[in-house]
Design a protein around this motif. Structure first.
Motif, PDB file in Angstrom:
ATOM      1  N   PRO A  74       3.342   2.993  -2.280  1.00 45.52           N
ATOM      2  CA  PRO A  74       2.584   2.735  -1.052  1.00 45.52           C
ATOM      3  C   PRO A  74       1.128   3.146  -1.228  1.00 45.52           C
ATOM      4  N   ILE A  75       0.226   2.365  -0.626  1.00 45.97           N
ATOM      5  CA  ILE A  75      -1.168   2.798  -0.501  1.00 45.97           C
ATOM      6  C   ILE A  75      -1.254   3.608   0.788  1.00 45.97           C
ATOM      7  N   LEU A  76      -1.617   4.889   0.659  1.00 45.26           N
ATOM      8  CA  LEU A  76      -1.712   5.778   1.828  1.00 45.26           C
ATOM      9  C   LEU A  76      -2.888   5.327   2.700  1.00 45.26           C
ATOM     10  N   ARG A  77      -2.730   5.505   4.009  1.00 45.98           N
ATOM     11  CA  ARG A  77      -1.525   5.980   4.679  1.00 45.98           C
ATOM     12  C   ARG A  77      -0.553   4.875   5.046  1.00 45.98           C
ATOM     13  N   ALA A  78      -1.105   3.701   5.435  1.00 47.01           N
ATOM     14  CA  ALA A  78      -0.261   2.725   6.116  1.00 47.01           C
ATOM     15  C   ALA A  78       0.932   2.262   5.270  1.00 47.01           C
ATOM     16  N   GLY A  79       0.765   2.254   3.940  1.00 45.44           N
ATOM     17  CA  GLY A  79       1.873   1.832   3.083  1.00 45.44           C
ATOM     18  C   GLY A  79       3.111   2.691   3.248  1.00 45.44           C
ATOM     19  N   LEU A 100      -5.972   5.801  -0.762  1.00 47.08           N
ATOM     20  CA  LEU A 100      -7.236   5.058  -0.656  1.00 47.08           C
ATOM     21  C   LEU A 100      -7.608   4.973   0.809  1.00 47.08           C
ATOM     22  N   TYR A 101      -8.877   5.121   1.105  1.00 45.59           N
ATOM     23  CA  TYR A 101      -9.310   4.781   2.462  1.00 45.59           C
ATOM     24  C   TYR A 101     -10.510   3.855   2.368  1.00 45.59           C
ATOM     25  N   ARG A 102     -10.669   3.058   3.382  1.00 42.54           N
ATOM     26  CA  ARG A 102     -11.734   2.066   3.418  1.00 42.54           C
ATOM     27  C   ARG A 102     -12.903   2.638   4.211  1.00 42.54           C
ATOM     28  N   ASP A 103     -14.066   2.690   3.582  1.00 37.37           N
ATOM     29  CA  ASP A 103     -15.251   3.153   4.316  1.00 37.37           C
ATOM     30  C   ASP A 103     -15.486   2.212   5.497  1.00 37.37           C
ATOM     31  N   VAL A 128       2.887  -1.506  -2.058  1.00 43.40           N
ATOM     32  CA  VAL A 128       3.077  -1.877  -0.644  1.00 43.40           C
ATOM     33  C   VAL A 128       1.949  -1.342   0.235  1.00 43.40           C
ATOM     34  N   ASP A 129       1.480  -2.204   1.095  1.00 43.09           N
ATOM     35  CA  ASP A 129       0.453  -1.864   2.084  1.00 43.09           C
ATOM     36  C   ASP A 129       0.549  -2.945   3.153  1.00 43.09           C
ATOM     37  N   PRO A 130       0.712  -2.564   4.411  1.00 42.78           N
ATOM     38  CA  PRO A 130       0.898  -3.618   5.426  1.00 42.78           C
ATOM     39  C   PRO A 130      -0.282  -4.575   5.542  1.00 42.78           C
ATOM     40  N   MET A 131      -1.526  -4.090   5.281  1.00 39.02           N
ATOM     41  CA  MET A 131      -2.699  -4.915   5.599  1.00 39.02           C
ATOM     42  C   MET A 131      -3.496  -5.294   4.359  1.00 39.02           C
ATOM     43  N   LEU A 132      -3.707  -6.593   4.160  1.00 33.53           N
ATOM     44  CA  LEU A 132      -4.574  -7.092   3.086  1.00 33.53           C
ATOM     45  C   LEU A 132      -5.765  -7.742   3.781  1.00 33.53           C
ATOM     46  N   ALA A 133      -6.857  -7.011   3.889  1.00 33.00           N
ATOM     47  CA  ALA A 133      -8.003  -7.496   4.678  1.00 33.00           C
ATOM     48  C   ALA A 133      -9.052  -8.100   3.743  1.00 33.00           C
ATOM     49  N   THR A 134     -10.024  -7.275   3.249  1.00 34.89           N
ATOM     50  CA  THR A 134     -10.956  -7.814   2.245  1.00 34.89           C
ATOM     51  C   THR A 134     -10.276  -7.921   0.882  1.00 34.89           C
ATOM     52  N   GLY A 135      -9.191  -7.157   0.707  1.00 42.42           N
ATOM     53  CA  GLY A 135      -8.490  -7.124  -0.581  1.00 42.42           C
ATOM     54  C   GLY A 135      -9.008  -6.015  -1.495  1.00 42.42           C
ATOM     55  N   GLY A 136     -10.058  -5.310  -1.069  1.00 38.99           N
ATOM     56  CA  GLY A 136     -10.646  -4.273  -1.922  1.00 38.99           C
ATOM     57  C   GLY A 136      -9.665  -3.149  -2.256  1.00 38.99           C
ATOM     58  N   SER A 137      -8.907  -2.694  -1.257  1.00 38.99           N
ATOM     59  CA  SER A 137      -7.969  -1.577  -1.500  1.00 38.99           C
ATOM     60  C   SER A 137      -6.862  -2.005  -2.457  1.00 38.99           C
ATOM     61  N   GLY A 197      -4.382  -4.752  14.580  1.00 43.91           N
ATOM     62  CA  GLY A 197      -5.216  -3.564  14.764  1.00 43.91           C
ATOM     63  C   GLY A 197      -5.180  -2.674  13.539  1.00 43.91           C
ATOM     64  N   ASP A 198      -5.440  -1.392  13.727  1.00 46.97           N
ATOM     65  CA  ASP A 198      -5.449  -0.440  12.603  1.00 46.97           C
ATOM     66  C   ASP A 198      -4.029   0.058  12.359  1.00 46.97           C
ATOM     67  N   CYS A 199      -3.455  -0.407  11.267  1.00 50.06           N
ATOM     68  CA  CYS A 199      -2.025  -0.167  11.031  1.00 50.06           C
ATOM     69  C   CYS A 199      -1.726   1.317  10.840  1.00 50.06           C
ATOM     70  N   GLY A 200      -2.579   2.017  10.072  1.00 46.05           N
ATOM     71  CA  GLY A 200      -2.350   3.450   9.848  1.00 46.05           C
ATOM     72  C   GLY A 200      -2.347   4.211  11.159  1.00 46.05           C
ATOM     73  N   ASP A 201      -3.316   3.939  12.004  1.00 49.31           N
ATOM     74  CA  ASP A 201      -3.387   4.628  13.298  1.00 49.31           C
ATOM     75  C   ASP A 201      -2.184   4.295  14.169  1.00 49.31           C
TER      76      ASP A 201
HETATM   77  O1  PRP Z   1      -8.145  -5.040   2.232  1.00 43.30           O
HETATM   78  P1  PRP Z   1      -9.053  -3.929   2.675  1.00 43.30           P
HETATM   79  O2  PRP Z   1     -10.314  -4.440   3.292  1.00 43.30           O
HETATM   80  O3  PRP Z   1      -9.312  -2.925   1.599  1.00 43.30           O
HETATM   81  O4  PRP Z   1      -8.329  -3.198   3.898  1.00 43.30           O
HETATM   82  C1  PRP Z   1      -6.994  -2.866   3.901  1.00 43.30           C
HETATM   83  C2  PRP Z   1      -6.795  -1.378   3.878  1.00 43.30           C
HETATM   84  O5  PRP Z   1      -7.247  -0.815   5.128  1.00 43.30           O
HETATM   85  C3  PRP Z   1      -6.197  -0.031   5.669  1.00 43.30           C
HETATM   86  O6  PRP Z   1      -6.267   1.292   5.228  1.00 43.30           O
HETATM   87  P2  PRP Z   1      -7.345   2.340   5.815  1.00 43.30           P
HETATM   88  O7  PRP Z   1      -8.583   2.347   4.984  1.00 43.30           O
HETATM   89  O8  PRP Z   1      -7.512   2.092   7.275  1.00 43.30           O
HETATM   90  O9  PRP Z   1      -6.639   3.712   5.546  1.00 43.30           O
HETATM   91  P3  PRP Z   1      -5.422   4.373   6.343  1.00 43.30           P
HETATM   92  O10 PRP Z   1      -4.190   3.620   5.960  1.00 43.30           O
HETATM   93  O11 PRP Z   1      -5.431   5.761   5.883  1.00 43.30           O
HETATM   94  O12 PRP Z   1      -5.717   4.228   7.823  1.00 43.30           O
HETATM   95  C4  PRP Z   1      -4.956  -0.717   5.156  1.00 43.30           C
HETATM   96  O13 PRP Z   1      -3.804   0.057   5.234  1.00 43.30           O
HETATM   97  C5  PRP Z   1      -5.333  -1.071   3.754  1.00 43.30           C
HETATM   98  O14 PRP Z   1      -5.120  -0.035   2.815  1.00 43.30           O
END
Ligand code: PRP
Ligand code: URA
Ligand code: MG
Length: 207
Positions: A74-79, A100-103, A128-137, A197-201
């Protein structure tokens, strides 16, 4: 490499539950885990098997078991919200962690933690990570895994934006992508639309 959006009525139903603003932390966490378990069931359908000789109460017999170890990362936290659901399907899986956290301004990922089982490089890795947004993480996490010698990495996410899928395909064309949904776009703050929304939160009740 392939992008597979799993087409399953239960997955769609549970995804609708977690998209709703009014869903509580408890129900959000439960539904994320249930979706992850269903996804694991679908994704493992063709995992390699090896023959094993066993003894039933009746006779000796050659049967089959998984040929490879599986490591869930899992990618912390949301994973973390997906781990229990996948372990309920693959209880022998080991678990590694990438922090990993996203600035919030630049949307760039920042690494703060990594810990893997020794066997990770010869295992099938489910990142595993619920959210693939920009893909950077996800892209950074895959680079970290490849540096440690991992050769069979599969990305498992719940909701993706087309931008994130394009980034992963460009940076890591060898990694198959499995999703519960491919959404429309990213908004100006880097959030997936319609998304959830913000999955980790939402998983952990922070904010
Ligand atoms: O595709 P990206 O643009 O990189 O965004 C996706 C990332 O953003 C969220 O994590 P976040 O940085 O919010 O950390 P968190 O899980 O600790 O809240 C999410 O769980 C991914 O890891
Ligand atoms: O929509 C988004 C994008 C990144 N991270 C989230 O938790 N949600
Ligand atoms: Mg977050």
């Amino acid at each position: 490499m392939s992008v597979t959006v799993l087409n399953h009525s239960l997955i769609k139903h549970k995804l609708t539950n977690i998209r709703k603003t009014q869903t509580t932390t408890k129900d959000f966490y439960q539904n994320v885990n249930e979706i992850a378990g269903l996804m694991a069931y679908e994704i493992t359908r063709d995992f390699p098997l090896k023959p094993v000789e066993i003894e039933t109460p009746i006779c000796k017999s050659v049967q089959y078991e998984l040929a490879n170890e599986v490591v869930i990362v899992p990618i912390l936290r949301a994973g973390l919200g997906m781990v229990d659901g996948i372990r309920s399907m693959i209880p022998t899986a080991k678990v590694g962690f990438i922090g990993l956290y996203r600035d919030e301004e630049t949307l760039e990922p920042h690494e703060y933690y990594a810990k893997f089982p020794e066997t990770v490089k010869n295992s099938i890795v489910l990142l595993v990570d619920p959210m693939l947004a920009t893909g950077g993480s996800a892209s950074s996490a895959i680079t970290m895994l490849k540096k440690r010698g991992c050769k069979d990495i599969r990305y498992v996410g719940l909701v993706a934006a087309p931008e994130g899928v394009r980034t992963l395909q460009k940076d890591h064309p060898d990694v198959p992508i499995y999703l519960a949904a491919l959404d429309e776009k990213l908004n100006e703050n880097g959030y997936i639309v319609p998304g959830l929304g913000d999955c980790g939160d939402r998983l952990f009740g922070t904010r």
